[in-house]
Write a protein that holds these residues in place. Structure first.
Motif, PDB file in Angstrom:
ATOM      1  N   GLN A  64       0.832  -1.199   0.000  1.00  0.00           N
ATOM      2  CA  GLN A  64       0.000   0.000   0.000  1.00  0.00           C
ATOM      3  C   GLN A  64       0.874   1.260   0.000  1.00  0.00           C
ATOM      4  OE1 GLN A  64      -2.922   1.908   3.031  1.00  0.00           O
ATOM      5  NE2 GLN A  64      -4.092   0.329   1.963  1.00  0.00           N
ATOM      6  N   ALA A  65       1.965   1.231   0.762  1.00  0.00           N
ATOM      7  CA  ALA A  65       2.861   2.401   0.784  1.00  0.00           C
ATOM      8  C   ALA A  65       3.413   2.670  -0.611  1.00  0.00           C
ATOM      9  CB  ALA A  65       3.997   2.158   1.776  1.00  0.00           C
ATOM     10  N   LEU A 197      10.224   7.964   1.201  1.00  0.00           N
ATOM     11  CA  LEU A 197      10.578   6.548   1.320  1.00  0.00           C
ATOM     12  C   LEU A 197       9.553   5.845   2.180  1.00  0.00           C
ATOM     13  CD1 LEU A 197      13.254   5.562   3.904  1.00  0.00           C
ATOM     14  CD2 LEU A 197      12.594   7.939   3.735  1.00  0.00           C
ATOM     15  N   ASN A 198       9.556   4.520   2.059  1.00  0.00           N
ATOM     16  CA  ASN A 198       8.723   3.744   2.981  1.00  0.00           C
ATOM     17  C   ASN A 198       9.562   2.623   3.569  1.00  0.00           C
ATOM     18  OD1 ASN A 198       8.077   2.874   0.013  1.00  0.00           O
ATOM     19  ND2 ASN A 198       7.760   1.044   1.247  1.00  0.00           N
ATOM     20  N   PHE A 199       9.189   2.204   4.771  1.00  0.00           N
ATOM     21  CA  PHE A 199       9.827   1.015   5.344  1.00  0.00           C
ATOM     22  C   PHE A 199       8.783   0.162   6.038  1.00  0.00           C
ATOM     23  CE2 PHE A 199      10.409   4.082   8.878  1.00  0.00           C
ATOM     24  CZ  PHE A 199      10.021   3.334   9.981  1.00  0.00           C
ATOM     25  N   CYS A 200       9.071  -1.137   6.129  1.00  0.00           N
ATOM     26  CA  CYS A 200       8.133  -2.086   6.728  1.00  0.00           C
ATOM     27  C   CYS A 200       8.513  -2.378   8.167  1.00  0.00           C
ATOM     28  CB  CYS A 200       8.131  -3.403   5.950  1.00  0.00           C
ATOM     29  SG  CYS A 200       7.348  -3.269   4.348  1.00  0.00           S
ATOM     30  N   LEU A 201       7.514  -2.422   9.017  1.00  0.00           N
ATOM     31  CA  LEU A 201       7.712  -2.877  10.396  1.00  0.00           C
ATOM     32  C   LEU A 201       7.561  -4.385  10.472  1.00  0.00           C
ATOM     33  CD1 LEU A 201       5.488  -0.194  12.148  1.00  0.00           C
ATOM     34  CD2 LEU A 201       7.988  -0.319  12.233  1.00  0.00           C
ATOM     35  N   SER A 202       6.853  -4.946   9.498  1.00  0.00           N
ATOM     36  CA  SER A 202       6.430  -6.349   9.599  1.00  0.00           C
ATOM     37  C   SER A 202       7.418  -7.326   8.976  1.00  0.00           C
ATOM     38  CB  SER A 202       5.068  -6.502   8.926  1.00  0.00           C
ATOM     39  OG  SER A 202       5.183  -6.124   7.570  1.00  0.00           O
ATOM     40  N   LYS A 203       8.616  -6.852   8.633  1.00  0.00           N
ATOM     41  CA  LYS A 203       9.625  -7.784   8.103  1.00  0.00           C
ATOM     42  C   LYS A 203      10.678  -7.992   9.195  1.00  0.00           C
ATOM     43  CE  LYS A 203       8.358  -7.185   3.374  1.00  0.00           C
ATOM     44  NZ  LYS A 203       7.270  -6.191   3.454  1.00  0.00           N
ATOM     45  N   GLY A 204      11.935  -7.622   8.934  1.00  0.00           N
ATOM     46  CA  GLY A 204      12.982  -7.901   9.918  1.00  0.00           C
ATOM     47  C   GLY A 204      12.742  -7.264  11.286  1.00  0.00           C
ATOM     48  N   LEU A 205      11.945  -6.195  11.330  1.00  0.00           N
ATOM     49  CA  LEU A 205      11.729  -5.536  12.624  1.00  0.00           C
ATOM     50  C   LEU A 205      10.776  -6.324  13.526  1.00  0.00           C
ATOM     51  CD1 LEU A 205      11.691  -1.734  11.642  1.00  0.00           C
ATOM     52  CD2 LEU A 205      13.567  -3.099  12.530  1.00  0.00           C
ATOM     53  N   GLY A 206      10.112  -7.321  12.951  1.00  0.00           N
ATOM     54  CA  GLY A 206       9.381  -8.283  13.781  1.00  0.00           C
ATOM     55  C   GLY A 206       7.990  -7.888  14.236  1.00  0.00           C
ATOM     56  N   PRO A 208       3.789  -7.382  13.815  1.00  0.00           N
ATOM     57  CA  PRO A 208       2.773  -8.164  13.099  1.00  0.00           C
ATOM     58  C   PRO A 208       2.245  -7.464  11.848  1.00  0.00           C
ATOM     59  CG  PRO A 208       1.867  -7.262  15.141  1.00  0.00           C
ATOM     60  CD  PRO A 208       3.329  -6.946  15.153  1.00  0.00           C
ATOM     61  N   VAL A 209       2.179  -6.139  11.862  1.00  0.00           N
ATOM     62  CA  VAL A 209       1.544  -5.371  10.773  1.00  0.00           C
ATOM     63  C   VAL A 209       2.201  -3.995  10.675  1.00  0.00           C
ATOM     64  CG1 VAL A 209      -0.625  -4.303   9.978  1.00  0.00           C
ATOM     65  CG2 VAL A 209      -0.737  -6.390  11.331  1.00  0.00           C
ATOM     66  N   GLY A 210       2.254  -3.448   9.460  1.00  0.00           N
ATOM     67  CA  GLY A 210       2.508  -2.012   9.355  1.00  0.00           C
ATOM     68  C   GLY A 210       3.703  -1.581   8.544  1.00  0.00           C
ATOM     69  N   SER A 211       3.529  -0.455   7.870  1.00  0.00           N
ATOM     70  CA  SER A 211       4.598   0.209   7.117  1.00  0.00           C
ATOM     71  C   SER A 211       4.465   1.709   7.320  1.00  0.00           C
ATOM     72  CB  SER A 211       4.462  -0.086   5.622  1.00  0.00           C
ATOM     73  OG  SER A 211       4.922  -1.367   5.324  1.00  0.00           O
ATOM     74  N   LEU A 212       5.581   2.393   7.185  1.00  0.00           N
ATOM     75  CA  LEU A 212       5.583   3.853   7.291  1.00  0.00           C
ATOM     76  C   LEU A 212       5.943   4.430   5.942  1.00  0.00           C
ATOM     77  CD1 LEU A 212       5.131   5.364  10.028  1.00  0.00           C
ATOM     78  CD2 LEU A 212       5.937   3.055  10.386  1.00  0.00           C
ATOM     79  N   TRP A 224      -2.378  10.698   2.391  1.00  0.00           N
ATOM     80  CA  TRP A 224      -3.426  10.400   3.376  1.00  0.00           C
ATOM     81  C   TRP A 224      -4.763  10.152   2.663  1.00  0.00           C
ATOM     82  CZ3 TRP A 224      -8.096  12.187   5.144  1.00  0.00           C
ATOM     83  CH2 TRP A 224      -8.494  11.752   6.407  1.00  0.00           C
ATOM     84  N   LYS A 225      -5.044  10.983   1.643  1.00  0.00           N
ATOM     85  CA  LYS A 225      -6.288  10.806   0.884  1.00  0.00           C
ATOM     86  C   LYS A 225      -6.293   9.475   0.142  1.00  0.00           C
ATOM     87  CE  LYS A 225      -7.821  15.465  -0.079  1.00  0.00           C
ATOM     88  NZ  LYS A 225      -8.149  16.418  -1.135  1.00  0.00           N
ATOM     89  N   CYS A 226      -5.142   9.137  -0.474  1.00  0.00           N
ATOM     90  CA  CYS A 226      -5.060   7.859  -1.203  1.00  0.00           C
ATOM     91  C   CYS A 226      -5.271   6.694  -0.253  1.00  0.00           C
ATOM     92  CB  CYS A 226      -3.699   7.679  -1.864  1.00  0.00           C
ATOM     93  SG  CYS A 226      -3.364   8.850  -3.152  1.00  0.00           S
ATOM     94  N   LYS A 227      -4.635   6.774   0.910  1.00  0.00           N
ATOM     95  CA  LYS A 227      -4.796   5.701   1.897  1.00  0.00           C
ATOM     96  C   LYS A 227      -6.283   5.500   2.193  1.00  0.00           C
ATOM     97  CE  LYS A 227      -4.003   4.692   6.728  1.00  0.00           C
ATOM     98  NZ  LYS A 227      -3.686   5.158   8.038  1.00  0.00           N
ATOM     99  N   LYS A 228      -6.972   6.613   2.370  1.00  0.00           N
ATOM    100  CA  LYS A 228      -8.399   6.570   2.693  1.00  0.00           C
ATOM    101  C   LYS A 228      -9.192   5.906   1.570  1.00  0.00           C
ATOM    102  CE  LYS A 228     -11.114   8.449   5.821  1.00  0.00           C
ATOM    103  NZ  LYS A 228     -11.551   7.655   6.934  1.00  0.00           N
TER     104      LYS A 228
END
Ligand SMILES: Cc1ncc(COP(=O)(O)O)c(C=O)c1O
Length: 345
Positions: A64-65, A197-206, A208-212, A224-228
């Motif tokens: 999604q990011a 840039l984006n990075f994933c929390l749900s890969k090596g950082l361990g 369960p869910v989420g990206s920034l 923010w609008k696209c996310k919505k």
């Protein structure tokens, strides 16, 4: 007692540790869709300031990011300058075409790494019949490139091109913390070389869910609008953000262990008959194996490994990928290498 499955299919297989779960249960929450979740807001601030970006957006997935970044930067008919094995081209169901109506313009790349000259060679000057080059896309570390780190100097020269031509440079940093730990290049230094840039929390950082997704305020306002409209307007996401804050505090430095384990796995499997390492080195946590020299297909080998309690992922008929992460210990790597040797014998 049943044997524990050694899951090296991906670093997305990680499960939250007891301490992370504890942090999640304590999270203060609110409605993130209205910007009112204090834990999400703390995570946004933390992530943006780490990389020296103005602000951030918390989204469910790396896909999604990526797709939001593409949507914000492009108009239908535009082109993305990228390497042909980048994640949004290979593994996101054609979403760039589906959601944004754009196409890719491919550079010649080595393990996902390409030069300014390569980018320049596919960049199109604005003309009546040509598509517009709208994004310079970099993946760091590179998944299909066996966890390759994009060299900072090369990135700097791409950045110079992006500034000269006025084309935004985006880093898909799903695994950028692996690059940070392995290269010693700080988040801020990577952040300086891109617009977003984006990075994933749900890969090596361990987590369960989420990206920034990080970038300038105006970019994030549109994002923010696209996310919505993509249905990503979640509510009390602070529970997930708490895991992210915990990971940024406690799970970054330890990625060095995963890199060490991946190198160990590569060494231990170097002489398995019929198995060839696709890449000459292991910069971070991903190892690709070409198994065409065995008399077995990748799915057959994967099946045999599963019977031995080990999971690798299959990429086509003759390629296997093994990934190390927080739930894979040094002994697991030893056992996985032994299982591979047995499976192909
Ligand atoms: C480089 C890269 N970008 C983006 C993604 C997508 O992340 P997600 O699975 O959270 O959608 C992945 C997933 O493996 C990836 O490797």
């Amino acid at each position: 007692m049943s044997r524990r499955f050694i899951d090296m299919r991906s670093d997305t297989a990680t499960r939250p540790t007891p301490a992370m779960r504890e942090a999640m249960t304590r999270a203060e929450v609110g409605d993130d869709s209205s910007g009112e979740d204090p834990t999400v807001n703390a995570l946004l601030e933390r992530a943006a300031s780490m990389f020296g970006k103005e602000t951030a957006l918390f989204v469910p997935t790396g896909t999604q990011a990526n797709q939001i970044a593409i949507k914000v930067y492009t108009n239908p008919g535009d082109e993305i300058i990228a390497d042909p094995t980048c994640h949004p081209y290979r593994s996101e169901l054609g979403a760039a075409a589906l959601i944004s109506g754009v196409q890719f313009s491919f550079v010649d790349a080595e393990r996902g790494v390409y030069s300014r000259e390569e980018a320049e060679s596919v960049h199109r000057a604005l003309a009546e019949r040509t598509p517009r080059s709208a994004i310079i896309w970099v993946e760091n570390t590179h998944n299909a490139g066996g966890g390759q780190i994009f060299p900072l100097e090369k990135l700097k020269s791409l950045r110079a091109l992006s500034l000269q031509k006025g084309i935004p440079l985006h880093i898909d940093g799903a695994r950028i913390f692996n690059a940070i730990v392995a290269s010693g290049v700080s988040p801020r230094e990577w952040g300086e070389q891109c617009d977003s840039l984006n990075f994933c929390l749900s890969k090596g950082l361990g987590c369960p869910v989420g990206s920034l997704l990080l970038g300038p305020k105006e970019f994030i306002r549109k994002a923010w609008k696209c996310k919505k409209f993509l249905g990503g307007g979640w509510r009390q996401a602070g529970i997930l953000a708490a895991a992210g804050l915990y990971a940024l505090e406690n799970h970054v430095e330890r990625l060095a262990e995963d890199h060490e384990n991946a190198r160990r796995f590569a060494e231990l499997t170097a002489d398995v008959p019929g198995v060839r390492h696709m890449y000459e080195n292991t910069p971070t946590n991903i190892v690709f194996l070409d198994v065409s020299g065995t008399n077995l297909s990748a799915p057959e080998i994967s099946g045999r490994l599963k019977e031995r309690g080990v999971g690798f992922s299959v990429f086509g008929n003759s390629t296997i990928r093994a990934v190390t992460h927080i739930d894979v210990a040094r002994e697991d790597v030893d056992q996985a290498a032994k299982a591979l040797a047995e499976a192909v014998a």
